[in-house]
Design a protein around this motif. Structure first.
Motif, mmCIF file in Angstrom:
data_model
loop_
_atom_site.group_PDB
_atom_site.id
_atom_site.type_symbol
_atom_site.label_atom_id
_atom_site.label_comp_id
_atom_site.label_asym_id
_atom_site.label_seq_id
_atom_site.Cartn_x
_atom_site.Cartn_y
_atom_site.Cartn_z
ATOM 1 N N MET A 1 59.416 35.036 39.884
ATOM 2 C CA MET A 1 60.830 35.373 40.077
ATOM 3 C C MET A 1 61.102 35.869 41.487
ATOM 4 S SD MET A 1 61.931 37.021 36.410
ATOM 5 C CE MET A 1 63.672 36.846 36.745
ATOM 6 N N ILE A 2 60.191 36.635 42.052
ATOM 7 C CA ILE A 2 60.376 37.085 43.434
ATOM 8 C C ILE A 2 60.315 35.886 44.385
ATOM 9 C CG2 ILE A 2 59.351 38.425 45.304
ATOM 10 C CD1 ILE A 2 60.859 40.109 43.291
ATOM 11 N N ARG A 3 59.434 34.942 44.105
ATOM 12 C CA ARG A 3 59.338 33.742 44.941
ATOM 13 C C ARG A 3 60.645 32.946 44.904
ATOM 14 N NH1 ARG A 3 57.379 28.974 42.963
ATOM 15 N NH2 ARG A 3 56.167 30.078 41.367
ATOM 16 N N PHE A 4 61.189 32.759 43.720
ATOM 17 C CA PHE A 4 62.449 32.023 43.608
ATOM 18 C C PHE A 4 63.615 32.804 44.221
ATOM 19 C CE2 PHE A 4 60.598 29.519 39.893
ATOM 20 C CZ PHE A 4 60.507 28.351 40.635
ATOM 21 N N TYR A 5 63.591 34.129 44.090
ATOM 22 C CA TYR A 5 64.681 34.912 44.689
ATOM 23 C C TYR A 5 64.631 34.819 46.210
ATOM 24 C CZ TYR A 5 67.724 38.731 46.029
ATOM 25 O OH TYR A 5 68.731 39.467 46.615
ATOM 26 N N ALA A 6 63.426 34.832 46.775
ATOM 27 C CA ALA A 6 63.302 34.651 48.228
ATOM 28 C C ALA A 6 63.858 33.293 48.630
ATOM 29 C CB ALA A 6 61.844 34.791 48.651
ATOM 30 N N GLY A 7 63.593 32.267 47.817
ATOM 31 C CA GLY A 7 64.147 30.957 48.097
ATOM 32 C C GLY A 7 65.658 30.943 47.997
ATOM 33 N N SER A 8 66.215 31.712 47.059
ATOM 34 C CA SER A 8 67.677 31.758 46.921
ATOM 35 C C SER A 8 68.333 32.428 48.124
ATOM 36 C CB SER A 8 68.048 32.508 45.642
ATOM 37 O OG SER A 8 67.844 33.905 45.764
ATOM 38 N N VAL A 9 67.662 33.402 48.713
ATOM 39 C CA VAL A 9 68.190 34.046 49.922
ATOM 40 C C VAL A 9 68.239 33.037 51.073
ATOM 41 C CG1 VAL A 9 67.776 35.839 51.652
ATOM 42 C CG2 VAL A 9 67.450 36.346 49.220
#
Length: 453
Positions: free
Chosen positions: A365-373
């Motif tokens: 989830m942190i990896r995907f959130y970084a991608g969303s940023v």
């Protein structure tokens, strides 16, 4: 001891809140044993009494810091040394009570004078009695329980700025945390904040397991320096003698450091960085290092608030705090930022006392959130977005709403399930890059593509 009866009348000076008195040489042969940090009683000619603390000894000259201030005290006043340092009441009767900066009840209840007292300047814990942190404190805050676990014996601050709801957040953790006892230390609180903490603890029904030590903004600033020591002394006793899991909440440690600065300047100490004294680090460390998991007993966990003036993390207080504590929670815009937050002890509990999928869900989830940023930045600069970028944007919106908002309150298991559900709503199984065994077990198939209400 004879110094308990002797009164000294030779006051040499009154500067700010500091009184300098000359200890009469006539009693030198009777072994007056006044020590640094001992208490003294200052009695004026009109009969009024004030409590003071020894802060400097230079031969026969003793400097005293008067807690309530020196206004109205004349040079004709007398000083009587009490022969002991500051003490705080410790017994089962202090639960559900509120005390001020000198340890006196401020809730209108009984004085508790017959109850036993303990010194607030106890020695540090023997390292041989410390146990490696291995137990989790659940808070029902997903950004803590899921992404940065709070571990027993941990010392960790909430970095924030003025105007953020950090006090409301701290109160909710005190209510929801699975601790046996909560010890609250309020430092320079305005009355509205003091009333808020008190009413929240009472309305939630947890006041019976809570002890409050509060220094209000209108109270003498010197008393602010005593509040953390009193709270931690009581917490240690509950942990060691009764085997309780104690959570200590302190707000705001920047106000505490400012009080140290003001007292240091009045004592003419040479300031260091931005006016703070050179011992800022050691003074903060002395308090934070009280956090401990005791061998064969309970534990003390410290969660504090440290405001950053101007949102400057290089300010001396948060900067020094970061070297002492085991991580921090970064609160801004009403959310806990997963990038600025860190718990260095979470690896002791993730996957060991929590569910097997905890680590995988957290990292994914942190990896995907970084991608969303990154996708948000591309969108802001009017770049063309791929279908995958759009998935990331959707995930980022759901992540902020369901996890980062500090008002969200769910258990760890619910947060893990919600994490899987959120991933299923935004991505295909092949895009997760997770262990297939965990995907087969936890990835929701039937609800794939459906958004939670």
């Amino acid at each position: 001891m004879i110094e308990h009866m002797v009164r000294h009348y030779k006051i040499l000076s009154i500067v700010g809140n500091i009184i300098t008195v000359n200890v009469d040489s006539a009693f030198a042969s009777q072994e007056i044993t006044t020590r640094f940090g001992d208490l003294a009683e200052v009695e004026d000619v009109n009969g009024s009494e004030s409590l003071a603390q020894v802060i400097k000894i230079d031969g026969s000259k003793v400097a005293l810091q008067v807690f309530s201030g020196t206004r109205g005290i004349s040079t004709a006043a007398s000083v009587r040394f009490l022969g002991h340092s500051m003490r705080v009441t410790y017994s089962a009767n202090i639960l559900g009570r509120i005390f001020n900066g000198t340890g006196e009840p401020m809730d209108g209840g009984s004085t508790l004078k017959p109850d036993p007292k303990v010194t607030i300047n106890g020695a540090s814990v023997n390292p041989m009695k410390r146990v490696l942190a291995s137990k989790m404190i659940r808070t029902q805050v997903p950004m803590i329980d899921l992404f940065n676990c709070l571990v027993e014996s941990q010392k960790i601050p909430i970095f924030s700025i003025s105007g953020e709801p950090f006090n409301a957040f701290l109160a909710r953790i005190g209510i929801q945390a699975d601790a046996d006892i909560v010890v609250f230390a309020g430092l320079g609180l305005i009355f509205d904040d003091f009333h808020y903490f008190r009413s929240q603890f009472e309305e939630a029904g947890v006041f019976a397991r809570t002890v409050m030590f509060c220094n209000l903004a209108s109270d003498p600033i010197v008393e602010r320096l005593l509040v953390p020591d009193m709270a931690l002394a009581v917490a240690e006793r509950f942990a060691v003698e009764e085997g309780k899991r104690v959570l200590v909440l302190m707000t705001d440690m920047t106000a505490y450091a400012d009080a140290m600065k003001e007292v240091g300047i009045s004592m003419e100490h040479v300031p260091s960085n931005r006016g703070y004294m050179g011992d800022l680090y050691s003074q903060l460390a002395r308090r934070y290092e009280k956090a401990c998991d005791y061998k064969g007993a309970g534990s003390v966990t410290i969660l504090s608030v440290t405001t950053m003036p101007g949102n400057d993390v290089t300010h001396p207080v948060p900067d020094n705090t970061g070297y002492i504590t085991e991580g921090q929670f970064y609160l801004h815009d009403g959310m806990l930022d997963p990038f600025g937050s860190l718990s260095r002890l979470k690896q002791h509990v993730i996957g060991k006392v929590t569910r097997e999928d905890h680590a995988q869900i957290m990292n994914t989830m942190i990896r995907f959130y970084a991608g969303s940023v990154d996708a948000e930045q591309k969108q802001a600069m009017a770049f063309d977005l791929s279908d995958y970028d759009k998935k990331l944007l959707r995930f980022g919106q759901l992540f902020k709403k369901r996890f980062m908002d500090i008002n969200v309150s769910i258990s760890l298991e619910q947060a893990l399930d919600l994490g899987w559900q959120t991933l299923a709503e935004c991505f295909e199984e092949s895009e997760l890059l997770m262990k297939q065994a965990l995907i087969d077990k936890y990835f929701p198939k039937k609800n794939h593509g459906q958004t939670l209400a």
